[in-house]
Scaffold this motif. Structure first.
Motif, short mmCIF file in Angstrom:
data_model
loop_
_atom_site.label_atom_id
_atom_site.label_comp_id
_atom_site.label_asym_id
_atom_site.label_seq_id
_atom_site.Cartn_x
_atom_site.Cartn_y
_atom_site.Cartn_z
N ILE A 263 4.25 -39.50 0.42
CA ILE A 263 5.43 -39.39 -0.45
C ILE A 263 5.31 -40.32 -1.62
N MET A 449 9.03 -31.56 4.92
CA MET A 449 9.42 -31.96 3.56
C MET A 449 9.73 -30.74 2.69
N LEU A 457 11.61 -33.94 -3.88
CA LEU A 457 10.78 -34.14 -2.69
C LEU A 457 10.11 -32.84 -2.28
N ARG A 458 10.82 -31.75 -2.37
CA ARG A 458 10.25 -30.45 -1.99
C ARG A 458 9.07 -30.09 -2.90
#
Length: 822
Positions: A263, A449, A457-458
């Motif tokens: 991330i 995610m 985030l996607r």
């Protein structure tokens, strides 16, 4: 210190007044041929080269951590932004570029040195909306580095980052989304797992404290159960069916940390791409690129792992390009130009780069082979392969190779190998090499995610889309890093490089403290000694014949103002005329080489003096033209004024003569009337006689005066006296009228030079008449002003070139010395 296209910068650990707007202008206006030891100088050289040539430029900033590399890169970018072209769009891009620094540095705000990926992202966001606590110690990812700079103001840095993001063009929604994803990473580090047992009796893991998990899911819009299942289990394809297997606690923590790293890494990549999008050049416009590369420095710690290995590998590649594009290329240039040259030996680190990156038998290739090999894989088998493959390699050693050579070294443990880098020997512990090289993110975590409703985030996990699922293993971290380094090297080889070698003077970051041993070690492994040796043995300056001749041709009588032959011949003729020693020069096929900077400084000094002379000549010609033009205008005006004045004077003279005649007539008539009156009352005969006598006397006087006028010479002041006393006044007026008319006729026939001389004499008369004993004797001599013939005197010409006033008087004087009487 300045060595060719390399600037050596030492971190002073305190602000110095050498990076001011005044310094920017000073270096921007400076002659770029001169030696200028300053970061602004290297930035200016790169900027001028970018502007004047077709080849793109780059500045490589290298050095150890704490040597001030980031500050150097900011100085370079701020200088280029200050001197580049103006305009609303350009200014906007420059401001965005400068403001990108605090945004990209925000990830390092809470650590003394940039943390590695496995440590997670530092930098707290103290906002209740993000469900974060103000105490940074609460988050485990922020506690893995005990050192923290006490002087850092986190709140001020955070506000600066927010302001910078606004300048770059981030929308409030983007800023919020970015902070939310950062908060997710911080919270992932606090998700704790515990061991339990599955219904099947197998050991499994579960989330111990679900509070952090629920807050994460609230931020990203995801069901907590989905995330917990992705953290604690893994979907494996067995034959034609998908099997869900539980993870152990170590496996669960590995997956959690892998998710946090991914991330954070992908968020940083998104941030860089977002900034690049905001400052990119519009399509269709001509592009010239200047890159500033601030690379992390060479690392030698007490315990060196996979991270230090790939970082030092990158430094080896940068050192290789430094060697090829400075030391090796410079010596090859002498050969290409036909200059006699004795090669200077230097260490070529290609053998070390090949040891690490060889696609068939390098360390990275062996590591990838072990990671992809089926069966039981661990670091022991990886180290055994290296020992076997590099048993005789002079830059590789381990406990096994040392034993084979009968070397006893207790500092090298069984789980380590050592590489003799260009910067020194570094011992690497292979523990964790395979795990970190795999850097695998379980497919379940990517899909989780993707399932989140958080847009940013996607977008970071496109592979989580079930419709795009792939069973192909992702590339290893080492392979990705090697590919990235190869792309970087290709990019650098296509540009003209300049270097800033940053050095830290001490380990304690103390101002005014210089540790010679530490500095000497950095100088050695940065290859600066070889660079100096090459420069000393070679030529400090080189330039194409054409630009060199264009700059200095004004110094030669044969080359100025135009040279008709070839550029090289012109340079040879010019330097021979200037009397520069032959040992200072070398003429290549396309370039002139000058050995010492003193010669270049002398050329620059001569050029500056010559420029002053040429400027003076131009000013002289311009002033002459301006004076001639003004004289012509004044002469034309004077002629017009004189014409009007003469007409006015003639009218006045006519009026005066008419008045005189009328006066005479009036006297005559009065006398006649009086005589007639008297005659009327007395006797008529006597009155007629008196009137007749009066008229005849006046007539005779005027006619005689007409026939006996004095000479027309203006110096002749003679005038016949009046024959009768009653005609004295009329006679004086007629004398004055005649004298003025005679002077007028004399002035009209004078030449302009004679007129000017007489005007000068008139001024002298007003000054010296009745005041100077010898004045009457000098009256007849023409006034020269300049009696010495100074027009041919070179010393006077030099003085006259800088004097503000014109020459008025010049004559020889005799000085009487009181002592000798001479």
């Amino acid at each position: 210190t300045y060595i060719g296209n390399v600037v050596i910068s030492v971190n002073p650990y305190q602000p110095l007044p050498i990076y001011t707007p005044e310094k920017v202008q000073e270096y921007h206006n400076c002659n770029f041929f001169a030696v200028k030891p300053h970061i602004y100088a290297i930035a200016d050289d790169a900027y001028r080269s970018l502007r004047d040539r077709d080849r793109d430029q780059c500045i490589l900033i290298t050095g150890e951590s704490g040597a001030g590399k980031t500050e150097a890169s900011k100085l370079v970018m701020s200088y280029v932004a200050a001197v580049s072209s103006k305009g609303e769009e350009v200014d906007k891009v420059k401001e965005q570029l400068l403001q990108s620094n605090p945004v990209l540095e925000g990830k390092d705000a809470c650590t003394l040195r940039p943390p590695r990926a496995q440590h997670g992202p530092p930098g707290p966001c103290r906002d209740p909306q993000l469900k974060l606590r103000q105490d940074c110690q609460h988050y485990s990812y922020l506690n893995q580095d005990n050192s923290s700079p006490s002087s850092m103001d986190d709140a001020a840095n955070f506000r600066a980052m927010q302001d910078a993001m606004r300048v770059i063009g981030f929308s409030p929604a983007e800023v919020t989304a970015l902070l939310e994803v950062t908060a997710v990473v911080l919270k992932l580090g606090n998700v704790e797992l515990s061991s339990g047992y599955h219904a099947s009796g197998m050991e499994a893991c579960s989330v111990t404290e679900p509070q952090e998990l629920r807050e994460i899911c609230q931020l990203i819009g995801l069901d907590p159960g989905t995330l917990e299942q992705a953290l604690c289990s893994r979907t494996v394809k067995a034959r034609d069916e998908m099997v869900l297997t539980s993870l152990t606690v170590p496996q669960g923590y590995y997956g959690r940390d892998a998710l946090a790293k991914n991330i954070y890494s992908r968020l940083f990549d998104w941030l860089v791409n977002r900034i690049n999008t905001s400052i990119q050049v519009k399509p269709g416009k001509q592009r010239k690129v200047m890159g500033v590369l601030d690379i992390y420095g060479f690392e030698i710690f007490q315990d060196n792992g996979f991270e230090q290995f790939i970082i030092n590998y990158c430094n080896e590649k940068l050192q290789q390009i430094f060697i090829l594009m400075t030391l090796k290329e410079e010596q090859e240039e002498y050969v290409r130009e036909g200059i006699q040259w004795t090669p200077v030996e230097f260490f070529d680190n290609s053998i070390i780069c090949n040891l690490i990156e060889n696609s068939k038998g390098g360390i990275l290739a062996m590591l990838d082979e072990e990671c992809l090999r089926p069966g039981v894989v661990n670091e022991d088998t990886f180290l055994a392969k290296l020992n076997q493959l590099f048993a005789t390699h002079k830059h590789y050693e381990s406990r096994e190779t040392q034993n084979a050579r009968h070397i006893m070294d207790a500092s090298l443990s069984q789980q380590c190998f050592r590489i003799h880098h260009y910067a020194g020997k570094v011992t690497y512990n292979v523990t964790g090499f395979i795990e970190k090289n795999n850097d695998l993110l379980f497919r379940d975590l990517s899909q989780a995610m993707w399932a989140a409703r958080h847009t940013l985030l996607r977008s970071l996990f496109p592979e989580g889309d079930p419709q795009k699922a792939s069973l192909k293993l992702p590339p290893t971290a080492g392979f990705q890093f090697k590919s990235s380094v190869a792309t970087l090297m290709k990019n650098l080889y296509s540009k003209n490089p300049n270097y800033i070698r940053c050095i830290k003077p001490n380990e304690t970051k103390t101002a005014m403290l210089f540790t010679p041993e530490l500095v000497l070690a950095q100088i050695r492994y940065l290859g600066l000694l070889e660079n100096v040796r090459v420069r000393r043995a070679g030529y400090a300056f080189r330039q194409l014949h054409g630009p060199f001749l264009e700059r200095y041709k004004m110094l030669g009588t044969r080359t100025w103002p135009r040279w008709g032959g070839s550029d090289r011949e012109g340079v040879e003729v010019l330097l021979a005329e200037l009397g520069i020693p032959p040992e200072e020069l070398a003429f290549g096929h396309t370039k002139i080489f000058i050995r010492s900077p003193r010669t270049l400084f002398d050329l620059e000094k001569r050029r500056q003096e010559r420029v002053v002379q040429l400027v003076t000549l131009i000013q002289k010609m311009f002033r002459g033209w301006r004076c001639r033009t003004q004289y012509q205008l004044m002469r034309k005006s004077q002629i017009i004024i004189s014409a009007w004045f003469r007409g006015h004077t003639q009218k006045n003279r006519y009026k005066q003569m008419k008045r005189s005649a009328l006066i005479i007539q009036a006297y005559a008539r009065g006398w006649k009337v009086r005589r007639a009156y008297r005659r009327f009352f007395r006797s008529g005969a006597s009155a007629c006689l008196a009137n007749f006598i009066y008229r005849r006397l006046v007539q005779r006087f005027l006619v005689g005066l007409e026939r006996n006028l004095p000479p027309l010479s203006v110096l002749d002041r003679t005038w016949p006296p009046a024959p009768y006393k009653f005609l004295d006044d009329a006679n004086q007026k007629l004398r004055s009228i005649f004298c003025r008319w005679k002077c007028k006729k004399y002035r009209e026939q004078l030449a302009p030079q004679r007129r000017a001389l007489l005007q000068t004499k008139l001024c002298a008369s007003e000054l010296f008449k009745d005041k100077k004993a010898l004045y009457p004797k000098s009256l007849a001599q023409p006034f020269c002003g300049e009696y010495l013939g100074l027009a041919q005197n070179p010393r006077y010409q030099k003085l006259h070139a800088v004097a503000k006033d014109n020459l008025v008087m010049a004559d020889a004087v005799r000085k009487v010395n009181r002592a000798s009487g001479k």
